[in-house]
Design a protein around this motif. Structure first.
Motif, short mmCIF file in Angstrom:
data_model
loop_
_atom_site.label_atom_id
_atom_site.label_comp_id
_atom_site.label_asym_id
_atom_site.label_seq_id
_atom_site.Cartn_x
_atom_site.Cartn_y
_atom_site.Cartn_z
N GLY A 52 21.43 55.02 -27.12
CA GLY A 52 20.00 54.70 -27.12
C GLY A 52 19.66 53.57 -26.17
O GLY A 52 18.66 53.62 -25.44
N ILE A 53 20.49 52.52 -26.18
CA ILE A 53 20.23 51.39 -25.28
C ILE A 53 20.41 51.82 -23.82
O ILE A 53 19.65 51.41 -22.94
CB ILE A 53 21.16 50.22 -25.63
CG1 ILE A 53 20.78 49.67 -27.02
CG2 ILE A 53 21.08 49.11 -24.60
CD1 ILE A 53 21.68 48.56 -27.51
N ALA A 100 14.64 51.93 -27.48
CA ALA A 100 15.83 52.75 -27.76
C ALA A 100 15.74 53.44 -29.11
O ALA A 100 16.40 54.47 -29.32
CB ALA A 100 17.09 51.89 -27.70
#
Length: 393
Positions: free
Chosen positions: A282-283, A313
Motif C-alpha cells: 500500500g505504501i 495507502a
C-alpha cells in the motif's frame, strides 16, 4: 408497433426466470431430502433432532470462561456461550495485536536503516513461510517451558501469580451493578471515536485538527475509573475475587492459561507477517512525489507517513486487510490442537461427543463463524467505502 426482436427478448427473460425457479426448487428438494434422511437416521439411533439439548445439563468443566461457569449447574447453552466468548476474545485481541505489529513491520520495510529493513524482511519471510500449526506448537511449548513451576510461582504483592498453569489476576464481579464499569469503558471508546471524526472534519475545513490522544486516553480510562469510584461511594462496590496460594495450585481470580497466550501469540505473529506485506504494498503504491511535496513543506518523515502517505495507502490496504482479519478469526479454530476451549473445541469436541447431536453442533458452529465473518466484512467494507469517498473529494 413492437419490433421483431421484442418477443425474443421477452421469451429469453421468462426462460431465465423459469430456469432460476427450477434451480431453487432443486436445491430446496435436495436440502429437504438431506434433512429428512438425517432426521430418520437420528431417530433410528434414538437421538431426538433439534436444539432442545442446549438446555440439558452439561456436566463438564471449561478451563477458561469469561462468564460464570460451573460444571455442576451449567447447561450446554452456557458451554456454547463460554466457547463463543473465548473465540471472540482471542480473535479480537489477535486482530488488534496483528494490526499494530503488521503496520510497524510494514513501515519498517521503508526505513533508511538497513539493519531495521533487514530485520523486518526476515520477520516476514520467517513467519509467513512456516505453517501456523507448527508455530502454535512452538509457542505452546516455549511458553510452558519458560514459566515457573506451580509449586514455586512468580508473584507480585500476592495479587498476581504466574505459573506453568497460567497467569492469575484479580477478577472483578460484573454481574450486578459492576456492568457500569465496562459500559463506561465502551462509552469512552465511542466518545473517543467521535473526537477522532470531529478532529478530521475540522482538519479538512481549517487545516488543523483537535488534540486527540490525550483526551481519548482520559475518556477510555477516566470514565471506567469514575464508574468504579461512584459505585463504591454509593455503597455498591464492585467485588473482586483475589487469587491466592492453594495446597496444590493458585486458587481463585482470573486465570489466563498458557493455551490462550500461545494461541494469541501464534495468531498475531503469523497474521502480522501478511499484514506487513499488505502495508508495504500500500505504501509503495503512493506516488513518491507525495512524500517529496510533504518534505518540501517542512514535514518530518513521521508526520509525512501519518498525514500524507498512510491515509492514501489505506485505500489499497483495507480490502486485502479484511481477508487477513477473516483468516485470523477462522484460524483461531486451530485452538483445539493446544487445548484452548474455543467454540470449535467446545461444540465440535465435548458437546458433540456427549450428545451425538452432530447436525445441530455443526450447524451452530458454522452459523457462528459465518455471522462473525459477515459482520467483520461489513464493518471493513463500510470503512473502505468511507476512505474511498474521502479520497475522491
Amino acid at each position: 408497433m413492437r419490433g421483431p426482436g421484442s418477443n425474443t427478448g421477452g421469451n429469453r427473460r421468462w426462460r431465465g426466470l423459469a430456469l432460476q425457479a427450477l434451480l431453487v426448487a432443486a436445491l430446496a428438494a435436495l436440502a429437504y431430502g438431506a434433512a429428512t434422511n438425517a432426521a430418520g437416521k437420528l431417530a433410528r439411533q434414538g437421538i431426538v433432532a433439534g436444539f432442545g439439548f442446549l438446555d440439558r445439563a452439561a456436566g463438564f468443566d471449561i478451563s477458561q470462561s469469561l462468564i460464570p461457569y460451573a460444571a455442576a449447574t451449567a447447561t450446554y447453552r452456557d458451554a456454547f456461550l463460554a466457547g463463543l466468548l473465548n473465540t471472540l476474545l482471542v480473535s479480537g485481541l489477535g486482530i488488534v495485536l496483528a494490526s499494530g505489529l503488521g503496520f510497524a513491520i510494514g513501515i519498517a520495510r521503508f526505513s533508511p536503516n538497513a539493519i531495521l529493513r533487514g530485520l523486518a524482511r526476515a520477520y516476514v519471510e520467517l513467519f509467513r513461510n512456516v505453517p501456523l500449526l507448527l508455530q502454535l506448537l512452538v509457542w505452546y511449548v516455549a511458553v510452558r517451558v519458560a514459566l515457573p513451576e506451580p509449586q514455586a510461582p512468580a508473584a507480585w504483592r500476592d495479587a498476581v501469580f504466574l505459573t506453568q498453569r497460567g497467569l492469575f489476576l484479580p477478577r472483578p464481579d460484573l454481574s450486578a451493578g459492576g456492568w457500569l464499569v465496562p459500559g463506561a469503558f465502551a462509552a469512552g471508546l465511542g466518545l473517543s471515536l467521535a473526537l477522532v471524526l470531529a478532529s478530521r472534519a475540522r482538519a479538512a475545513r481549517r487545516g488543523r485538527g483537535l488534540p486527540v490522544w490525550g483526551p481519548a486516553l482520559a475518556l477510555t480510562l477516566g470514565l471506567p475509573a469514575l464508574a468504579w469510584i461512584g459505585l463504591a461511594l454509593a455503597g455498591r462496590p464492585v467485588p473482586v475475587a483475589w487469587p491466592a496460594r492453594g495446597p496444590f495450585d493458585i486458587e481463585g481470580g482470573l486465570a489466563l492459561q498458557p493455551e490462550f497466550t500461545a494461541l494469541l501469540a501464534g495468531l498475531s505473529t503469523y497474521t502480522a507477517a501478511f499484514i506487513a506485506e499488505i502495508v508495504r504494498a500500500g505504501i509503495a503504491s503512493v506516488p513518491r512525489g507525495q512524500a517529496e511535496a510533504a518534505a518540501a513543506l517542512g514535514l518530518s518523515r513521521a508526520r509525512t507517513l501519518r498525514l500524507v502517505v498512510v491515509p492514501q495507502a489505506l485505500r489499497v490496504i483495507v480490502p486485502p486487510l479484511t481477508s487477513q482479519y477473516l483468516n485470523l478469526t477462522k484460524n483461531s479454530s486451530l485452538a483445539v490442537l493446544i487445548g484452548y476451549p474455543d467454540l470449535v473445541h467446545v461444540m465440535m469436541g465435548t458437546v458433540l461427543n456427549q450428545t451425538n447431536q452432530a447436525v445441530e453442533a455443526v450447524a451452530i458452529t458454522m452459523a457462528v463463524y459465518l455471522a462473525i465473518s459477515l459482520a467483520t466484512a461489513l464493518a471493513m467494507n463500510l470503512y473502505n467505502a468511507r476512505i474511498v469517498a474521502v479520497g475522491r473529494r
